[in-house]
Design a protein around this motif. Structure first.
Motif, PDB file in Angstrom:
ATOM      1  N   ASP A 159       0.843  -1.193   0.000  1.00  0.00           N
ATOM      2  CA  ASP A 159       0.000   0.000   0.000  1.00  0.00           C
ATOM      3  C   ASP A 159       0.881   1.247   0.000  1.00  0.00           C
ATOM      4  N   ASN A 160       0.269   2.410   0.137  1.00  0.00           N
ATOM      5  CA  ASN A 160       1.000   3.673   0.094  1.00  0.00           C
ATOM      6  C   ASN A 160       1.341   4.228   1.478  1.00  0.00           C
ATOM      7  N   GLN A 161       1.129   3.476   2.541  1.00  0.00           N
ATOM      8  CA  GLN A 161       1.316   3.993   3.895  1.00  0.00           C
ATOM      9  C   GLN A 161       2.754   4.406   4.197  1.00  0.00           C
ATOM     10  N   TYR A 162       3.712   3.853   3.483  1.00  0.00           N
ATOM     11  CA  TYR A 162       5.117   4.228   3.658  1.00  0.00           C
ATOM     12  C   TYR A 162       5.299   5.737   3.465  1.00  0.00           C
ATOM     13  N   TYR A 163       4.511   6.336   2.592  1.00  0.00           N
ATOM     14  CA  TYR A 163       4.682   7.737   2.237  1.00  0.00           C
ATOM     15  C   TYR A 163       3.957   8.705   3.163  1.00  0.00           C
ATOM     16  N   ILE A 164       3.054   8.218   3.969  1.00  0.00           N
ATOM     17  CA  ILE A 164       2.321   9.088   4.879  1.00  0.00           C
ATOM     18  C   ILE A 164       3.236   9.415   6.051  1.00  0.00           C
ATOM     19  N   ASN A 165       3.429  10.697   6.303  1.00  0.00           N
ATOM     20  CA  ASN A 165       4.355  11.195   7.320  1.00  0.00           C
ATOM     21  C   ASN A 165       5.799  10.786   7.047  1.00  0.00           C
ATOM     22  N   ALA A 166       6.143  10.554   5.798  1.00  0.00           N
ATOM     23  CA  ALA A 166       7.512  10.170   5.449  1.00  0.00           C
ATOM     24  C   ALA A 166       8.448  11.356   5.585  1.00  0.00           C
ATOM     25  N   GLU A 167       9.625  11.087   6.079  1.00  0.00           N
ATOM     26  CA  GLU A 167      10.649  12.116   6.222  1.00  0.00           C
ATOM     27  C   GLU A 167      11.024  12.733   4.873  1.00  0.00           C
ATOM     28  N   MET A 168      10.877  11.968   3.799  1.00  0.00           N
ATOM     29  CA  MET A 168      11.231  12.454   2.469  1.00  0.00           C
ATOM     30  C   MET A 168      10.393  13.661   2.068  1.00  0.00           C
ATOM     31  N   ALA A 169       9.251  13.847   2.716  1.00  0.00           N
ATOM     32  CA  ALA A 169       8.394  14.984   2.386  1.00  0.00           C
ATOM     33  C   ALA A 169       9.031  16.298   2.819  1.00  0.00           C
ATOM     34  N   MET A 170      10.040  16.264   3.675  1.00  0.00           N
ATOM     35  CA  MET A 170      10.715  17.485   4.124  1.00  0.00           C
ATOM     36  C   MET A 170      11.753  17.959   3.115  1.00  0.00           C
ATOM     37  N   ASP A 171      12.154  17.110   2.196  1.00  0.00           N
ATOM     38  CA  ASP A 171      13.170  17.460   1.202  1.00  0.00           C
ATOM     39  C   ASP A 171      12.459  18.005  -0.030  1.00  0.00           C
ATOM     40  N   PRO A 172      12.771  19.224  -0.452  1.00  0.00           N
ATOM     41  CA  PRO A 172      12.067  19.803  -1.601  1.00  0.00           C
ATOM     42  C   PRO A 172      12.240  18.997  -2.891  1.00  0.00           C
ATOM     43  N   ARG A 173      13.294  18.197  -2.984  1.00  0.00           N
ATOM     44  CA  ARG A 173      13.507  17.382  -4.184  1.00  0.00           C
ATOM     45  C   ARG A 173      12.505  16.243  -4.278  1.00  0.00           C
ATOM     46  N   THR A 174      11.970  15.792  -3.159  1.00  0.00           N
ATOM     47  CA  THR A 174      11.062  14.645  -3.171  1.00  0.00           C
ATOM     48  C   THR A 174       9.682  14.957  -2.616  1.00  0.00           C
ATOM     49  N   ALA A 175       9.498  16.134  -2.053  1.00  0.00           N
ATOM     50  CA  ALA A 175       8.247  16.467  -1.357  1.00  0.00           C
ATOM     51  C   ALA A 175       7.008  16.296  -2.216  1.00  0.00           C
ATOM     52  N   GLY A 176       7.030  16.775  -3.436  1.00  0.00           N
ATOM     53  CA  GLY A 176       5.846  16.682  -4.299  1.00  0.00           C
ATOM     54  C   GLY A 176       5.461  15.249  -4.605  1.00  0.00           C
ATOM     55  N   ILE A 177       6.441  14.422  -4.883  1.00  0.00           N
ATOM     56  CA  ILE A 177       6.178  13.020  -5.195  1.00  0.00           C
ATOM     57  C   ILE A 177       5.659  12.293  -3.959  1.00  0.00           C
ATOM     58  N   VAL A 178       6.295  12.548  -2.808  1.00  0.00           N
ATOM     59  CA  VAL A 178       5.863  11.907  -1.567  1.00  0.00           C
ATOM     60  C   VAL A 178       4.434  12.308  -1.237  1.00  0.00           C
ATOM     61  N   GLN A 179       4.121  13.589  -1.356  1.00  0.00           N
ATOM     62  CA  GLN A 179       2.763  14.055  -1.078  1.00  0.00           C
ATOM     63  C   GLN A 179       1.766  13.436  -2.048  1.00  0.00           C
ATOM     64  N   HIS A 180       2.163  13.303  -3.304  1.00  0.00           N
ATOM     65  CA  HIS A 180       1.281  12.689  -4.305  1.00  0.00           C
ATOM     66  C   HIS A 180       0.986  11.241  -3.932  1.00  0.00           C
ATOM     67  N   PHE A 181       2.014  10.475  -3.601  1.00  0.00           N
ATOM     68  CA  PHE A 181       1.815   9.074  -3.240  1.00  0.00           C
ATOM     69  C   PHE A 181       1.062   8.935  -1.922  1.00  0.00           C
ATOM     70  N   ALA A 182       1.287   9.835  -0.982  1.00  0.00           N
ATOM     71  CA  ALA A 182       0.602   9.768   0.308  1.00  0.00           C
ATOM     72  C   ALA A 182      -0.878  10.114   0.183  1.00  0.00           C
ATOM     73  N   SER A 183      -1.226  10.924  -0.812  1.00  0.00           N
ATOM     74  CA  SER A 183      -2.608  11.399  -0.917  1.00  0.00           C
ATOM     75  C   SER A 183      -3.579  10.346  -1.433  1.00  0.00           C
TER      76      SER A 183
END
Length: 130
Positions: free
Chosen positions: A69-93
């Motif tokens: 599932d996509n739960q790995y991306y919810i509250n993921a630390e990678m969301a704090m990095d501007p290089r990955t934030a958009g992708i992480v937020q997309h997968f978490a949503s």
């Protein structure tokens, strides 16, 4: 190119302690300064310095560790990095975007040519290039 087409995706929410010890305890310059303090404490508790840790020792780092599932991306630390934030937020949503991204990455990986003999390398540590 969409987020689904441009990224490698992750779903298994486990971290092998052997792979994070250096970051947690020894790499001050590139280490865990940006890591959320509660998560860092959780990892340090589960992967203590000086203990007998092998690559079989791991810590669960999402609520559905063994579920695809996509739960790995919810509250993921990678969301704090501007290089990955958009992708992480997309997968978490939503799982649909994550599943599309995973399918795309899996198809790309499965169509790659396996290098053999002197053409390729076998990594002893998966996150290091030689």
């Amino acid at each position: 190119m969409t987020a689904e087409e441009s990224v490698h995706v992750h779903t298994v929410g486990v971290t092998h302690c052997l792979n994070i010890l250096e970051r947690l305890y020894y790499l001050k310059a590139r280490g865990a300064e940006g890591m959320e303090p509660g998560f860092k404490a959780f990892l340090m508790f589960n992967c203590p310095r000086g203990s007998l840790i092998s690559n079989l020792t791991f810590v669960q780092n999402d609520p559905t560790t063994f579920v695809f599932d996509n739960q790995y991306y919810i509250n993921a630390e990678m969301a704090m990095d501007p290089r990955t934030a958009g992708i992480v937020q997309h997968f978490a949503s939503g799982q649909e975007g994550f599943f599309r991204g995973f399918s795309s990455a899996f198809l790309k990986l499965s169509s790659s040519v396996v290098l053999t003999g002197s053409q390729g390398i076998i990594r002893k540590t998966c996150n290091e290039l030689y």
